[in-house]
Design an enzyme around this catalytic site. Structure first.
Site, PDB file in Angstrom:
ATOM      1  N   GLY A 284      36.892-100.375  -7.118  1.00 27.40           N
ATOM      2  CA  GLY A 284      38.304-100.465  -6.791  1.00 27.40           C
ATOM      3  C   GLY A 284      38.989-101.546  -7.595  1.00 27.40           C
ATOM      4  N   MET A 286      38.085-105.880  -9.454  1.00 28.55           N
ATOM      5  CA  MET A 286      37.112-106.940  -9.734  1.00 28.55           C
ATOM      6  C   MET A 286      37.825-108.279  -9.827  1.00 28.55           C
ATOM      7  SD  MET A 286      34.036-107.770 -10.161  1.00 28.55           S
ATOM      8  CE  MET A 286      33.590-109.490 -10.348  1.00 28.55           C
ATOM      9  N   GLU A 287      37.247-109.285  -9.164  1.00 29.00           N
ATOM     10  CA  GLU A 287      37.918-110.569  -8.953  1.00 29.00           C
ATOM     11  C   GLU A 287      37.701-111.586 -10.054  1.00 29.00           C
ATOM     12  OE1 GLU A 287      33.855-111.128  -6.787  1.00 29.00           O
ATOM     13  OE2 GLU A 287      35.281-109.510  -7.138  1.00 29.00           O
ATOM     14  N   ASN A 288      37.414-111.171 -11.283  1.00 25.24           N
ATOM     15  CA  ASN A 288      37.158-112.111 -12.370  1.00 25.24           C
ATOM     16  C   ASN A 288      38.166-113.265 -12.361  1.00 25.24           C
ATOM     17  OD1 ASN A 288      35.446-109.884 -13.596  1.00 25.24           O
ATOM     18  ND2 ASN A 288      37.481-108.998 -13.805  1.00 25.24           N
ATOM     19  N   GLU A 321      40.988-109.201  -3.718  1.00 23.37           N
ATOM     20  CA  GLU A 321      40.535-109.782  -4.985  1.00 23.37           C
ATOM     21  C   GLU A 321      41.116-111.177  -5.190  1.00 23.37           C
ATOM     22  OE1 GLU A 321      38.132-108.250  -6.141  1.00 23.37           O
ATOM     23  OE2 GLU A 321      38.469-106.343  -5.127  1.00 23.37           O
ATOM     24  N   HIS A 324      39.178-113.751  -3.232  1.00 26.74           N
ATOM     25  CA  HIS A 324      37.894-114.076  -3.856  1.00 26.74           C
ATOM     26  C   HIS A 324      37.977-115.331  -4.724  1.00 26.74           C
ATOM     27  CE1 HIS A 324      34.738-111.323  -2.861  1.00 26.74           C
ATOM     28  NE2 HIS A 324      35.359-110.239  -3.275  1.00 26.74           N
ATOM     29  N   GLU A 343      31.406-111.067  -0.019  1.00 27.49           N
ATOM     30  CA  GLU A 343      32.118-109.833   0.282  1.00 27.49           C
ATOM     31  C   GLU A 343      32.454-109.702   1.759  1.00 27.49           C
ATOM     32  OE1 GLU A 343      33.532-108.255  -1.842  1.00 27.49           O
ATOM     33  OE2 GLU A 343      32.434-108.614  -3.701  1.00 27.49           O
TER      34      GLU A 343
END
Length: 885
Positions: A284, A286-288, A321, A324, A343
């Site tokens: 869905g 990504m929390e980079n 996200e 995070h 998570e």
């Protein structure tokens, strides 16, 4: 096929397998074998010469010996389908390196060194969508869980934290925008129509949080001032044609930033925050760090193309996200067994945020419905595992509802026992203690214990034991009697009692009121709780708000449930009472587990209860608003009904459900038509009243279509034709797609023509047909797989067609077995292209032992057919073999 290697503690790998695996059998990685890394990499410098067909990567790694670990002579640098072109050590060619499978081993003299490694990639050939890959003319990355090793050689594990400096060079006309983690420190032009940009992330992070995007993009820009006065530049990057659909995402981001400051005290820590929408993405979002990469599904929204549910999805995933940044980035997980640390906690945070944005009661019901439909079956099947697993073969298979959703429920229980204020003290302590560290679930629990003053020693069993506890409850003569049983699951035959907090209230039948609510904690196999001055004829309301993720068996008669459905002041408990009434009726109607068929009295009671829900909406100030009314009208899904019995006949349960729906639609036809007319008169907006009206409007069509398809088709087509928004249009088309009426084809053709070229809308077009109640749905799905718009290499399109069908219990469980063959064929075709997506289609087969014959045998046969295929990926191999048990 990339066969997993046997790790060893000598080279600093995090886990070790107990024996070399058999040929073609992936190694098993165990949590108990964790060892700290032998080498650390405090600083990383990356240079990218970017191109769609070829990208050259040069990495410079400052490595230092970890003196808390063994003195390993070699550093193991993980790789996956890459080869080193050059390897330098301290600026000179390195002779002391070898390849061990896909990994690069370098012998190091002394306690530190500077390694420089060059690799060459072909992003346009990367169909796995892990590492660096091409998507519609742009380049992007996905590195969680183990994608960074597909870019360059690196100790690719969460507990190696590094600061990153990145320089990118690219042709400016093809890739004019160059983005990376952190803050931009410079940019400029080069000869030959090329340009460069440099980025630096000052916060140490694991390699799985690295991100890079390069492409022809435009941005919606804004800013946010943090509580500490930092001015943050915000940007949402998309294709130019999509720019007009990004405002809701930006609004959601700013709400998330403000809410996290106010609720958890978390302030953003960089000068910029970028989001990029990508059309080809396995997940869905990504929390980079500082550069979130999102599936377009969770960024783009406007009334014409997005439903109310899509709006909620964008808001919730943007929040998830962003949250995070602290619960996952600033404090990350030590190893992948601790995945729920980031998570589960972040899911709870996004749920609490969405409750504040959308309303607590409806959001809670939605979250529990997902838990029961997905996680409860997972918890009682062959893929069952604790929220902190003990072993795995392929980590991507543990991005599960158990880790995410049950993980969130476990932390919510801590919050319920501690209270909001004390829980906040515990979470503050957690962030304070572990900022900049790779932590464990134990670290989190200890911080909550210390901050909230709780003893959570026994509570830790929730992290260790799989399975959904079953609680039996009875109230008599002022005493609440509770017992619990945690069922046996694969690898865990014997369980210890869990700590189960339950919110309880007793209602006086004569007044319809309760004296208040009490939290009781069941921590033994059985216990009794006294309620002084309880009403003589008390009605028990238990697990209010779904305090604990358990299955309940409560000694309550049908009259008690009718009473609670009408009088309970806890919205979830009121909803639950009606669901329990419906479930009891449907199980009896289907003859589940030998139950006697329900009688007219049972059906009449349901008719009265549903009539009361509909009548409650005649006036605007009714006790229920339309948002809640829409939830009350939803019948439990077949997947959840199957979980209520030891051996389920999915066809019989589906038919019972459809039969009840048709009876209610016929019996209450005037009321449903009146509700549809009333709701249709409410103008479009995104406020709660209008959203609720759209919700019940579609629910009315669902019941009317079950009772009289021809009449409902005419009404649904009229709704479709006058729809000015996607919610109404999709609701009408969903009903029409399941009918054998002439209006169906006309609406489907119009929808495709109207939204041709809009990928997200065409995804809906595929999904509505694959998930429909149409009797010929299997042949329709086969035809759609040959449609020019279907693409097997695009995860969104694959999910829209095949995942919608796998969730369609009438089609998937077709008595012919053709539904099973259809999904098995898909898995075998998709696995060589995108193993991660292919493996996610396996779990529906895992219920074969709980299905009546011949369903069980046919499902097992398809699993065996998949297992016999040559060259299965680790992802699919593990899922299939665990499912076979």
């Amino acid at each position: 096929m990339d066969v997993a290697r046997t790790p060893s503690t000598a080279d600093g790998n995090p886990m070790m397998a107990d024996a070399p695996p058999e040929p073609h059998v992936p190694a098993t990685i165990r949590r108990e074998d964790y060892t700290p890394p032998a080498w650390l990499v405090p600083e990383v410098a990356l240079h990218f010469d970017l191109g769609i067909e070829k990208t050259v990567v040069r990495s410079e790694l400052k490595i230092v010996r970890n003196h808390t670990s063994d003195r390993a002579p070699n550093i193991r640098l993980n790789g996956d389908e890459i080869e080193p072109r050059t390897v330098l050590c301290n600026g000179k060619p390195c002779e002391s390196w070898t390849m061990d499978g896909n990994d690069l081993l370098v012998s190091i003299e002394g306690d530190e060194a500077l390694l420089s490694i060059t690799t060459e990639l072909t992003p346009d050939q990367n169909s796995k969508l892990m590492g660096l890959y091409a998507s519609n003319g742009m380049l992007c990355t996905q590195c969680e869980a183990e994608g960074f090793r597909r870019i360059t050689f690196f100790p690719d594990r969460p507990d190696v934290l590094s600061t990153y400096t990145v320089r990118m060079e690219a042709p400016k006309d093809v890739l004019p925008v160059l983005l990376c983690n952190g803050n931009k420190t410079g940019e400029g032009d080069l000869d030959g129509g090329r340009h460069w940009a440099e980025w630096h992330d000052p916060w140490p992070k694991p390699s799985y949080l690295f991100a890079l995007v390069a492409g022809d993009l435009v941005a919606l820009e804004d800013s946010f001032t943090t509580m500490g006065g930092r001015e943050v530049d915000l940007a949402i990057w998309v294709r130019e044609a999509d720019l007009g659909r990004t405002q809701h995402a930006m609004d959601s981001l700013k709400k998330s930033m403000k809410w996290d400051e106010e609720t958890f005290g978390r302030e953003y820590d960089l000068d910029v925050f970028n989001i990029v929408a990508v059309g080809d993405f396995n997940m869905g979002a990504m929390e980079n760090k500082g550069l979130n990469i999102f599936n377009t599904k969770y960024v783009l929204a406007d009334p014409e193309t997005a439903t109310d549910g899509d709006y909620d999805g964008v808001e919730g995933v943007i929040a998830h996200e962003y949250f995070h940044n602290w619960s996952g980035n600033r404090v990350t997980c030590r190893d992948w067994f601790q995945l729920s640390l980031k998570e589960g906690f972040t899911v709870l945070r996004d749920q609490l945020f969405s409750q504040d944005m959308q309303g607590e009661a409806v959001k809670r019901i939605e979250d529990v419905r997902v838990l029961r439909a997905v996680q409860f079956p997972e918890d009682s099947g062959p893929l069952s595992h604790p929220i902190r697993p003990d072993s795995y073969q392929e980590i991507s298979n543990f991005y599960t509802s158990t880790v995410y959703n049950k993980g969130a429920e476990v932390i919510r229980m801590m919050r319920s026992m501690a209270g909001e204020e004390a829980f906040r003290k515990g979470s503050d302590l957690y962030f304070e203690r572990h900022d900049g560290e790779a932590a464990t679930c134990e670290d989190f629990i200890t911080a909550i214990e210390d901050g909230a003053g709780l003893d959570l020693k026994q509570f830790r069993r929730w992290y260790e034991q799989a399975g959904t506890p079953r609680v039996s409850a009875a109230f008599k003569d002022g005493q609440l009697q509770l017992t619990q049983e945690v069922p046996a699951t694969p690898g865990q035959p014997d369980k210890q009692p869990a700590v189960i907090p339950l919110r309880v209230a007793l209602f006086d039948r004569s007044t319809g009121k309760s004296a208040g609510e009490r939290l009781v904690v069941l921590d033994q196999s059985e216990a009794s709780f006294s309620f002084e001055d309880s009403p003589a004829d008390a009605v028990l309301s238990i697990n209010r708000g779904f305090t604990a993720p358990v299955a309940l068996d409560v000694e309550r008669g049908e009259g008690d449930l009718v009473f609670l459905a009408a009088n309970d002041d806890d919205p979830f408990a009121r909803y639950e009472a009606l669901q329990e009434l419906v479930i009891g009726h449907l199980l009896a109607e289907a003859g589940a587990d030998g139950a006697a068929r329900s009688d007219d009295t049972s059906r009449a009671a349901l008719g009265e209860a549903f009539a009361a829900i509909l009548d409650d909406g005649v006036v605007d100030d009714g006790a229920l608003d339309d948002q809640m009314r829409g939830e009350m009208l939803l019948l439990p899904p077949v997947a959840y009904l199957c979980e209520q019995v030891l051996v389920a006949d999915p066809v019989a349960l589906h038919q019972a459900r459809e039969g009840l729906k048709a009876w209610l639609g016929s019996e209450l036809r005037d009321r449903f038509e009146a509700m549809h007319d009333r709701a249709s008169a409410v103008p479009y907006s995104l406020d709660r009243k209008a959203r609720g009206a759209r919700k019940v409007k579609t629910q009315a069509l669902v019941y009317l279509a079950a009772a009289d398809g021809a009449a409902a088709a005419s009404r649904a087509k009229a709704q479709y034709d006058r729809a000015g928004n996607m919610t109404d249009r999709q609701g009408a088309l969903m009903v029409l797609a399941g009918l054998e009426q002439p209006e169906r084809d006309a609406a489907l053709e119009d929808f495709h023509a109207r939204f041709d070229g809009n990928d997200l809308a065409i995804d809906k077009w595929f999904a509505l047909q694959a998930g429909s109640l149409h009797p010929d749905v299997i042949s329709q799905v086969k035809a759609l797989a040959d449609h020019p718009d279907f693409r097997l290499n695009n995860p969104n399109r694959v999910r829209s067609l095949y995942m919608a069908f796998a969730a369609n219990k009438a089609g998937f469980h077709d008595p012919s077995g053709e539904g099973y063959r259809l999904i098995a064929d898909l898995i075998l075709a998709l696995d060589p292209i995108n193993p991660q997506t292919a493996a996610r289609f396996v779990p529906p087969f895992g219920r074969w032992k709980r299905m009546a014959e011949p369903h069980g045998t046919m499902m097992r046969e398809q699993l065996e057919r998949i297992a016999a295929a040559d060259g299965l990926s680790r992802d699919t191999y593990e899922q299939v073999n665990r499912s076979l048990g």
